[in-house]
Design an enzyme around this catalytic site. Structure first.
Site, mmCIF file in Angstrom:
data_model
loop_
_atom_site.group_PDB
_atom_site.id
_atom_site.type_symbol
_atom_site.label_atom_id
_atom_site.label_comp_id
_atom_site.label_asym_id
_atom_site.label_seq_id
_atom_site.Cartn_x
_atom_site.Cartn_y
_atom_site.Cartn_z
ATOM 1 N N LYS A 110 40.751 33.544 47.185
ATOM 2 C CA LYS A 110 41.567 33.111 46.046
ATOM 3 C C LYS A 110 42.631 34.167 45.756
ATOM 4 O O LYS A 110 42.324 35.330 45.520
ATOM 5 C CB LYS A 110 40.692 32.959 44.802
ATOM 6 C CG LYS A 110 40.091 31.586 44.637
ATOM 7 C CD LYS A 110 39.201 31.620 43.435
ATOM 8 C CE LYS A 110 39.205 30.310 42.710
ATOM 9 N NZ LYS A 110 38.350 30.373 41.516
HETATM 10 C C1 E4P Z 1 38.565 27.637 39.465
HETATM 11 O O1 E4P Z 1 38.572 27.941 40.634
HETATM 12 C C2 E4P Z 1 38.167 28.525 38.377
HETATM 13 O O2 E4P Z 1 37.056 29.295 38.787
HETATM 14 C C3 E4P Z 1 37.710 27.799 37.135
HETATM 15 O O3 E4P Z 1 37.820 26.420 37.285
HETATM 16 C C4 E4P Z 1 38.214 28.345 35.841
HETATM 17 O O4 E4P Z 1 37.747 27.547 34.794
HETATM 18 P P1 E4P Z 1 37.764 27.983 33.251
HETATM 19 O O5 E4P Z 1 39.110 27.733 32.711
HETATM 20 O O6 E4P Z 1 36.727 27.094 32.621
HETATM 21 O O7 E4P Z 1 37.375 29.442 33.230
#
Ligand code: E4P
Length: 220
Positions: free
Chosen positions: A84
């Site tokens: 990521k």
């Molecule tokens: C996606 O890859 C992220 O890990 C995640 O969806 C973030 O979500 P949040 O806004 O609930 O922290």
């Protein structure tokens, strides 16, 4: 639409995979931190061994060279690793380099179609628009997912959209309607998706009706 689990919790991941419906996992530094002070590499490797598909794990560096070095290291951990990289200028540059090295990138923290355009141009394998966080500030998160899906389809680009930051079951329905390739969801939402009171009532009633007439006997 494929389902990924948005967690670093081993028990939850095992359960989802056992159900046969979870084909990938996304983690981030906050989700990993929720699991306590763990050995990061060991945890991610374990997740990769459980999950049949892509497992996204995030770099912590904020400059291009740091992101690239981290990503090269992380990419060695397992065959199904996806790195990521945040949707910043530094992230675009890092994504371009990593793409040329065949390291799969999930272009994360994406909040606009313009960011997604750059991520796709840089060769990201996945783009993660954060729906819930956009909704939180009064924007329409799912519209961003829909628009990204449209341009990728229009130009027949191979990048896949992961609808992320999913907060509830309505988001799952909306992501499917928007044409997201994948929805990454919290474990709690996964369990809620199958819940329906009429199903529970129906199961109970079938059992009672059978019991009244047939007793405990089963079909031969
Ligand atoms: C996606 O890859 C992220 O890990 C995640 O969806 C973030 O979500 P949040 O806004 O609930 O922290």
């Amino acid at each position: 639409m494929r389902l990924f689990l948005d967690t670093a919790n081993i028990d939850h991941i095992r359960h989802g995979v056992e159900m046969g419906i979870v084909s990938g996992v996304t983690t981030n530094p906050s989700l990993v931190s929720k699991e306590g002070k763990v050995n990061y590499q060991k945890l991610v490797k374990e997740i990769c061994s459980i999950v049949p598909g892509p497992v996204s794990t995030e770099v912590l560096s904020q400059n291009t060279q740091g992101m690239i070095s981290e990503a090269r290291e992380i990419a060695k951990w397992a065959d199904n690793i996806v790195v990521k990289i945040p949707a910043s200028i530094e992230g675009v540059k890092a994504t371009s380099v990593l793409n040329r090295e065949n390291i799969k990138v999930n272009f994360t923290l994406c909040f606009s179609v313009n960011q997604a355009l750059l991520g796709a141009a840089a060769g990201a394998a996945f783009i993660s628009p954060f729906v819930g966080r956009l909704d939180d500030i009064g924007e329409d998160g799912m519209k961003v997912v829909f628009d990204i899906v449209q341009f990728l389809r229009y130009y027949q680009l191979p990048t896949q959209v992961i609808a992320a930051s999913m907060r509830h079951t309505q988001h799952c329905i909306m992501a499917a309607k928007a044409g997201a390739h994948i929805a990454t969801i919290p474990y709690k939402v996964l369990l809620q998706m199958i819940q329906h009171p009429l199903t529970d009532i129906g199961i109970k009633r079938f059992a009672q009706d059978w019991q009244e007439v047939m007793g405990d006997g089963r079909v031969a």
